[in-house]
Design an enzyme around this catalytic site. Structure first.
Site, PDB file in Angstrom:
ATOM      1  N   SER A 229      -0.494  17.538 -38.283  1.00  0.00           N
ATOM      2  CA  SER A 229      -0.887  16.175 -38.614  1.00  0.00           C
ATOM      3  C   SER A 229      -2.456  16.223 -37.860  1.00  0.00           C
ATOM      4  CB  SER A 229      -0.045  15.575 -37.118  1.00  0.00           C
ATOM      5  OG  SER A 229      -0.617  14.141 -36.863  1.00  0.00           O
ATOM      6  N   TYR A 242       3.620  15.750 -28.677  1.00  0.00           N
ATOM      7  CA  TYR A 242       3.697  15.780 -30.087  1.00  0.00           C
ATOM      8  C   TYR A 242       2.187  16.352 -30.480  1.00  0.00           C
ATOM      9  CZ  TYR A 242       3.624  14.100 -34.779  1.00  0.00           C
ATOM     10  OH  TYR A 242       3.587  13.923 -36.362  1.00  0.00           O
TER      11      TYR A 242
END
Length: 369
Positions: A229, A242
């Protein structure tokens, strides 16, 4: 969810019951994409001096100098780009889907499900690893073999890997996509939640690589896709677990490439790093992008088509979309004060303000950038 859009749109497009003006869909990425196929494309650029010559424009005319120089510059830039990709990722390998076995983690929903279903429609050999259980009828209908497996558990991954080899053959394409997010602040996260995030988002990549990479090396062909990401570069409030798990994947992928370069058989393995921006998935329905023009929200298909394009072409590479994701590394070399101002302006640390953590936990295998 499938939405019905009338053939003739009103003055503004209607999405989810909210009327939006036409310029809502105008993004920097769209503009750059259009330019790349027109004035920034070498073929189109060379058409201009050819058209000028067709009009009997002298070779020494200034317009000829400018247009030829522009076309030459684009051509050289394109050639250098091809050389760069060849040096960085090696030559494309030959991919015949009838002889490949594709393993996708977290393929029950979101991005993973979309990729799996596309390959299922093409009669490829697909194995999906996910905690969700599918009926045999549903699996047969989609043309996908589902294996109930917690990819954060190395023993389950090893057992599933053996079953895949027996059922389909040696996996040669691995798409590590599984991921979860809790959407809580660091102090609200429990130890169990933090461990679960790293087990599924990070350690699962180690488990699947240990299970499937040896077979690729023996077969001397393979492709590994790492779905990370852009937030792995940035970090963000209420996403500490995350973003940390995704940042670890950036380093792991670089190390994987380095180790493959040291192994003579590694030259036959292609690696793809995917680091997208925000996804339009249900668990992030309340997340609002700070700028729909500069940082548009991605649909899973936007990433799926890029992954499939590289996998089908037997190529390695990096997928960074939207456009800002390609240049996010530049933020790290800016002065600290300027970095602070950019973060404040972008609103990245307020993006999770409208997300209900309980709803995020319910959809554990969906992806967000």
């Amino acid at each position: 969810m499938v939405q019905t859009i009338p053939a003739k749109m009103p003055e503004g497009a209607i999405v989810s019951g909210v009327e939006k003006p036409w310029h809502h869909y105008l993004t920097l990425d769209l503009i750059v994409n259009v330019l790349s196929y027109t004035v920034l494309h070498p073929f189109v650029a060379w058409m201009i001096p050819l058209c000028l010559r067709a009009q009997a424009t002298p070779y020494d005319h200034p317009s000829m100098y400018v247009t030829v120089a522009w076309a030459s510059l684009l051509t050289v830039y394109g050639i250098l780009g091809l050389i760069n990709d060849r040096i960085a990722y090696g030559p494309p390998r030959e991919v015949d889907l009838s002889e490949e076995v594709i393993v996708i983690t977290g393929g029950a929903s979101g991005l993973g499900a979309l990729i799996a279903e596309v390959y299922g429609m093409r009669n490829a050999n697909i194995a999906v690893l996910d905690v969700k259980k599918f009926s045999e009828d549903e699996a047969e209908e989609k043309g996908i073999a589902y294996y109930e497996c917690d990819v954060g558990d190395p023993k389950q991954v090893e057992a599933a890997g053996k079953r895949i080899v027996e059922d389909l053959g040696v996996p040669t394409i691995l798409i590590n996509n599984a991921g979860i997010v809790h959407g809580k602040s660091l102090l609200e996260l429990s130890s169990e939640e933090i461990e679960k995030t790293f087990r599924i988002n990070t350690l699962s990549h180690f488990h699947t690589l240990r299970a499937f990479l040896p077979g690729m090396l023996e077969e001397e062909r393979g492709t590994v896709v790492t779905v990370s990401s852009v937030l792995g570069h940035l970090g963000a409030a209420n996403l500490s677990d995350y973003t940390a798990s995704k940042a670890a994947l950036l380093a792991m992928h670089a190390s994987l490439e380095a180790e493959l370069a040291r192994d003579p058989r590694g030259q036959y393995i292609r690696t793809i790093l995917c680091k997208p921006g925000q996804f339009s998935t249900p668990m992030f329905a309340n997340v609002k992008t700070p700028s729909a023009f500069l940082a548009p929200v991605l649909a899973p298909v936007d990433i799926a088509k890029e992954i499939i394009r590289l996998v089908d072409g037997g190529r390695g590479g990096t997928i960074a979309v939207p456009l800002y994701a390609r240049w996010i590394d530049v933020l790290g070399v800016l002065p600290a004060g300027l970095q602070y101002l950019v973060r404040r302006w972008s609103g990245v640390d307020n993006a999770m303000a409208g997300v209900n953590p309980s709803s995020a936990k319910k959809v554990g295998t969906e992806k967000k950038g």
